[in-house]
Write a protein that holds these residues in place. Sequence first.
Motif, PDB file in Angstrom:
ATOM      1  N   LEU A 807      32.573  40.403  43.411  1.00 25.09           N
ATOM      2  CA  LEU A 807      31.307  39.937  43.950  1.00 25.09           C
ATOM      3  C   LEU A 807      31.570  39.425  45.353  1.00 25.09           C
ATOM      4  CD1 LEU A 807      28.273  39.190  43.538  1.00 25.09           C
ATOM      5  CD2 LEU A 807      29.069  36.969  42.702  1.00 25.09           C
ATOM      6  N   GLN A 808      30.831  39.948  46.344  1.00 25.91           N
ATOM      7  CA  GLN A 808      31.116  39.616  47.737  1.00 25.91           C
ATOM      8  C   GLN A 808      29.862  39.116  48.428  1.00 25.91           C
ATOM      9  OE1 GLN A 808      33.257  42.691  49.893  1.00 25.91           O
ATOM     10  NE2 GLN A 808      34.057  43.561  47.995  1.00 25.91           N
ATOM     11  N   SER A 809      30.048  38.103  49.292  1.00 23.73           N
ATOM     12  CA  SER A 809      28.998  37.621  50.179  1.00 23.73           C
ATOM     13  C   SER A 809      29.675  37.069  51.423  1.00 23.73           C
ATOM     14  CB  SER A 809      28.152  36.541  49.489  1.00 23.73           C
ATOM     15  OG  SER A 809      28.898  35.352  49.334  1.00 23.73           O
ATOM     16  N   ASP A 810      28.881  36.483  52.326  1.00 24.13           N
ATOM     17  CA  ASP A 810      29.452  35.949  53.561  1.00 24.13           C
ATOM     18  C   ASP A 810      30.314  34.713  53.319  1.00 24.13           C
ATOM     19  OD1 ASP A 810      28.292  37.888  55.138  1.00 24.13           O
ATOM     20  OD2 ASP A 810      26.441  36.744  55.402  1.00 24.13           O
ATOM     21  N   PHE A 811      30.104  34.028  52.181  1.00 21.85           N
ATOM     22  CA  PHE A 811      30.798  32.752  51.967  1.00 21.85           C
ATOM     23  C   PHE A 811      31.515  32.687  50.630  1.00 21.85           C
ATOM     24  CE2 PHE A 811      26.225  32.606  51.418  1.00 21.85           C
ATOM     25  CZ  PHE A 811      26.115  32.430  50.059  1.00 21.85           C
ATOM     26  N   LEU A 812      31.470  33.759  49.836  1.00 20.00           N
ATOM     27  CA  LEU A 812      32.119  33.731  48.527  1.00 20.00           C
ATOM     28  C   LEU A 812      32.652  35.121  48.201  1.00 20.00           C
ATOM     29  CD1 LEU A 812      32.657  31.957  45.975  1.00 20.00           C
ATOM     30  CD2 LEU A 812      30.539  32.901  45.030  1.00 20.00           C
ATOM     31  N   LEU A 813      33.887  35.165  47.740  1.00 19.66           N
ATOM     32  CA  LEU A 813      34.504  36.405  47.282  1.00 19.66           C
ATOM     33  C   LEU A 813      35.122  36.148  45.909  1.00 19.66           C
ATOM     34  CD1 LEU A 813      35.567  39.318  47.598  1.00 19.66           C
ATOM     35  CD2 LEU A 813      37.582  38.351  48.736  1.00 19.66           C
ATOM     36  N   MET A 814      34.682  36.904  44.920  1.00 22.12           N
ATOM     37  CA  MET A 814      35.224  36.785  43.571  1.00 22.12           C
ATOM     38  C   MET A 814      35.726  38.160  43.130  1.00 22.12           C
ATOM     39  SD  MET A 814      32.169  34.485  41.862  1.00 22.12           S
ATOM     40  CE  MET A 814      32.941  34.552  40.254  1.00 22.12           C
ATOM     41  N   GLU A 815      37.012  38.268  42.879  1.00 21.40           N
ATOM     42  CA  GLU A 815      37.610  39.524  42.431  1.00 21.40           C
ATOM     43  C   GLU A 815      38.245  39.315  41.059  1.00 21.40           C
ATOM     44  OE1 GLU A 815      40.373  40.488  45.507  1.00 21.40           O
ATOM     45  OE2 GLU A 815      38.880  41.585  46.683  1.00 21.40           O
ATOM     46  N   SER A 816      37.974  40.246  40.142  1.00 17.18           N
ATOM     47  CA  SER A 816      38.523  40.142  38.792  1.00 17.18           C
ATOM     48  C   SER A 816      39.071  41.500  38.364  1.00 17.18           C
ATOM     49  CB  SER A 816      37.448  39.696  37.792  1.00 17.18           C
ATOM     50  OG  SER A 816      36.941  38.414  38.135  1.00 17.18           O
ATOM     51  N   LEU A 817      40.230  41.456  37.744  1.00 18.57           N
ATOM     52  CA  LEU A 817      40.801  42.644  37.121  1.00 18.57           C
ATOM     53  C   LEU A 817      40.890  42.368  35.626  1.00 18.57           C
ATOM     54  CD1 LEU A 817      42.051  45.452  37.318  1.00 18.57           C
ATOM     55  CD2 LEU A 817      44.280  44.369  37.660  1.00 18.57           C
ATOM     56  N   ASN A 818      40.090  43.098  34.860  1.00 20.47           N
ATOM     57  CA  ASN A 818      39.985  42.864  33.428  1.00 20.47           C
ATOM     58  C   ASN A 818      40.676  43.989  32.665  1.00 20.47           C
ATOM     59  OD1 ASN A 818      37.755  40.619  33.552  1.00 20.47           O
ATOM     60  ND2 ASN A 818      37.047  42.264  34.878  1.00 20.47           N
ATOM     61  N   LYS A 819      41.438  43.605  31.643  1.00 21.81           N
ATOM     62  CA  LYS A 819      42.165  44.602  30.849  1.00 21.81           C
ATOM     63  C   LYS A 819      42.099  44.238  29.378  1.00 21.81           C
ATOM     64  CE  LYS A 819      44.793  48.303  30.528  1.00 21.81           C
ATOM     65  NZ  LYS A 819      44.331  48.649  29.187  1.00 21.81           N
ATOM     66  N   LEU A 820      41.546  45.169  28.592  1.00 23.86           N
ATOM     67  CA  LEU A 820      41.569  45.054  27.144  1.00 23.86           C
ATOM     68  C   LEU A 820      42.719  45.886  26.588  1.00 23.86           C
ATOM     69  CD1 LEU A 820      37.758  45.520  26.475  1.00 23.86           C
ATOM     70  CD2 LEU A 820      39.021  43.435  26.015  1.00 23.86           C
ATOM     71  N   THR A 821      43.072  45.645  25.336  1.00 13.19           N
ATOM     72  CA  THR A 821      44.040  46.511  24.670  1.00 13.19           C
ATOM     73  C   THR A 821      43.300  47.773  24.241  1.00 13.19           C
ATOM     74  OG1 THR A 821      45.244  44.581  23.860  1.00 13.19           O
ATOM     75  CG2 THR A 821      45.728  46.698  22.817  1.00 13.19           C
ATOM     76  N   THR A 822      43.456  48.814  25.044  1.00 13.82           N
ATOM     77  CA  THR A 822      42.705  50.045  24.805  1.00 13.82           C
ATOM     78  C   THR A 822      43.573  51.184  24.287  1.00 13.82           C
ATOM     79  OG1 THR A 822      43.009  50.605  27.148  1.00 13.82           O
ATOM     80  CG2 THR A 822      40.966  49.483  26.527  1.00 13.82           C
ATOM     81  N   ARG A 823      44.886  51.018  24.297  1.00 15.39           N
ATOM     82  CA  ARG A 823      45.754  52.078  23.772  1.00 15.39           C
ATOM     83  C   ARG A 823      46.178  51.697  22.353  1.00 15.39           C
ATOM     84  NH1 ARG A 823      51.026  54.072  26.954  1.00 15.39           N
ATOM     85  NH2 ARG A 823      51.578  51.872  26.734  1.00 15.39           N
ATOM     86  N   TYR A 824      45.713  52.483  21.391  1.00 18.36           N
ATOM     87  CA  TYR A 824      46.033  52.202  19.998  1.00 18.36           C
ATOM     88  C   TYR A 824      45.791  53.448  19.160  1.00 18.36           C
ATOM     89  CZ  TYR A 824      40.952  51.562  19.618  1.00 18.36           C
ATOM     90  OH  TYR A 824      39.601  51.747  19.671  1.00 18.36           O
ATOM     91  N   LEU A 825      46.277  53.431  17.933  1.00 22.70           N
ATOM     92  CA  LEU A 825      46.079  54.510  16.968  1.00 22.70           C
ATOM     93  C   LEU A 825      45.063  54.071  15.914  1.00 22.70           C
ATOM     94  CD1 LEU A 825      49.750  55.685  16.334  1.00 22.70           C
ATOM     95  CD2 LEU A 825      47.988  56.965  17.551  1.00 22.70           C
ATOM     96  N   ARG A 826      44.220  55.023  15.481  1.00 22.38           N
ATOM     97  CA  ARG A 826      43.266  54.730  14.420  1.00 22.38           C
ATOM     98  C   ARG A 826      43.279  55.875  13.412  1.00 22.38           C
ATOM     99  NH1 ARG A 826      38.657  54.176  17.053  1.00 22.38           N
ATOM    100  NH2 ARG A 826      37.721  56.190  16.545  1.00 22.38           N
TER     101      ARG A 826
END
Length: 852
Positions: A807-826
């Motif tokens: 999320l970016q603006s002139d006075f605030l920058l918020m950066e997120s890297l989100n990771k779930l456990t997505t590699r699995y066997l079913r």
Amino acid sequence: MRQLLLCLLITGIQHNLLATKHCKEAYYNTDNRPILVPCTGCEPTASSQSGYQVYEQESKYGNDSTYRITGKVVDAQTNAPLTLASISLMQNDSSSTPLKMALTNELGEFGLEDNRSRTFLHISFVGYENVVLKIKRPEGSVLYLGNIKLTGASNVLNQVIVNAKKPALEMITGGYRFNASNNIIGAGANMAEMLKQIPGLLVDDLQGKIELLGKTPSVLINGRKVNITGTDLLTYLRSLPSNEILSVNVLTNPGAEYDASGGGGILDIRLKKSKQVGFFGSASAGVSTLWRTDQSVNLNLKLNKIDVSLGYNFGAGKNLYRRNDVIKNYMLADTSYLFLQNQRMNEFQRSHSIRTNITYNIDTTSAVSVNYWYAHLYNHTPNHRNADILSRGSELQRRLQQNDTNILNNDFKILDAVYDKDFGVQNKLSVGLNYSSYKNHSFTSFNRQAYNIDGSLRNSAENENRFFTVHRPYRIWTVNADYNRRLNSHYEIKFGAHYKTAQTQSGFKSFENQQNAVSSIDDRLSSDIEYHENIKSVYSTFSGNYTRFSFNAGLRLESFDYTLISLTDGAQIKNKYTNLFPNASVRYESKNKNSSVSLSANRRIDRPGYSLLNPFVRNDNIGFVSSGNPNLRPYFTNRFDVQLSQSIGNDHSVILAVYTSSSKDIFSRITRYNQQLGTPEINSYNDYNIKQAGSYLMLNNRFGSKLNVSTYLSLQKPGFSSKVPADFLLPGITNFMGNINAFVNVLPKTTIQVFGFYTSNRHSFQTKNGATGYITLGAQQKILSDKVTIALNFEDIFNTQQYPVSLQSDFLLMESLNKLTTRYLRLNLTYNFGQSFKSRQSRKADKDSRVN
């Protein structure tokens, strides 16, 4: 020639295996409507209509005036059109060689021309009882037979198995269809997981939203709207099993009969239903390396007049979620400029769901259906956060540690009742009542402590020990009445009236834990509101076809009003809006039915929910506050589509679409600096405009009997503007999205599925979503005469799926890297069982209300 052979094969199979005495004779009365009279001694054959090619022999009768025989073949229980049903015109009831043949199209319609004074029309479809109509020449040039209802056959085809797997993607009026019945990867999962394979659809697990080509769609199940949205909708879909999905209709340009809300169009999830008289069921169990298990049982009892189904699903599992945040707040002091945080969450989720349906056929023209859904979701998520606070010179200032716990209990209840009545063969009435109840109870506690660089405790205002409780009961009532009238063999009108009323009382309370273990409510961070809304609508559509053209035009009028009441101070906010929503489409089909072009346009609306309207200010985040805006207004989306389709033989097809859309005065989350509070604020305003153009390409290819490949590619370019020149907006960039779904038949009963997905960077006003993608592999083996299916899935083979967002603006920058456990066997195991009953049903003319 190939379609002719298919007609002959289907007709021959049903003629030998589905012998059922059921014959009617078609006459005309004075108002040019057919009278159906049963005849005896007729041997049945399966049927269906539309999309046809005619096989003709030389007539033995005189060449008198030619007339056209038309009609529509539908399922007697659901009134759903039956595609590729076989229509055979016979010289007499004992003929084995058809004079003419046709197959029904996707709408179940057919047409045949004849000049004989008396013939027999055999109608057959695999899995259904045959119908034979004795035809007499009408006085006019058209003999319209109306809806011809086929009933599920009483015997099982044990000797012959017809493998009629549908392609993964199909073009339909107003959009396209995703067929899920042959899906391997989605087997044993929940509905939200299955939806991820739909072309153009983006399911965001972290932000809790579903987007279709960049817009939020409305979700229906079996044509009935699910009256919840956002995170609540995604939570509900996660509690329902994917095994029950037959197909999903994606309507980018829905007609006036649909609710106008949802700028992204319509997702209509169609569920499987038994068509044979008897008792049938399935049991499924699955486990995965995520320590997750899913079990479901589905039972169906179908008799001559009653159809009862019952389903139960249980799921439980864990997931590990990691997140890294970078927050730069240019308005804070140098000692709090840079905020670096990492999070680790261990989520546990448990769900139950029950679904039951009872359909009673009062007679051959009317039926009552009652559906009940119940789902419960429990979620327990502990969250551990560690943060470093740095200065502009990247010097460490202090550290924060925070431990959160979130406990969520959600209950969903849906009761739906529908009455359908056919008046003759040209008119139909449908009346429905729906009640939806949603209860959300959540408890969140957190303990935050600041530390000096040397590790000692720091006396700071950032130290907090508190908990929140949220209670949100939500109740919705909807009533609808819809009427269809077939004017003649070419034209049809529909009109109806719908009413919806919703009520909720949302309570958010904040408690502060004192050192003496006494908790006190913090009124500054607590809110209680009551919300009421009403939507009244009427609509009418006019549709038809002439030669190779078909069209649909509709108009919908909706009146929307709401009242928001603060239970804290008694303040009320009221608004009312009345709007018109037109839509139109026209389609041209080539003479050989292999290609078509369609144009469509419509207008839809997005309305703010009560959570966006509530002016309550939350400051539980470090560095900024968030609130709602009671002055928000709905906004409209105007869309225009051009769609082309081309079939190359029976094995290859192409669908190409180009579209444009525009929206003004959009309400969206905007970051601005609040001078009064002295901090950045995230709120919603009607200040944004968007124009976007895009296209998508869908390819279906079958290479022999071994390989089926469906491919989807899309490009979309948005443009943003704001009424406030000072607002910071990201530039609109071209977004690419694509997926590929391949099925390989290794052996007659062994299939492998490969699914790949990718989306590039995409911007939305002040938000940037990063690129992500993954590849999933599934294998399926059928054993024990196809009664048992074993499926093994390897999700996200290369562990590439992630969710970068900023999320970016002139006075605030918020950066997120989100990771779930997505590699699995079913691993999933499904067992199908059942027994057909001998049908004793006999349709007699004196008990059929369609007989004049």
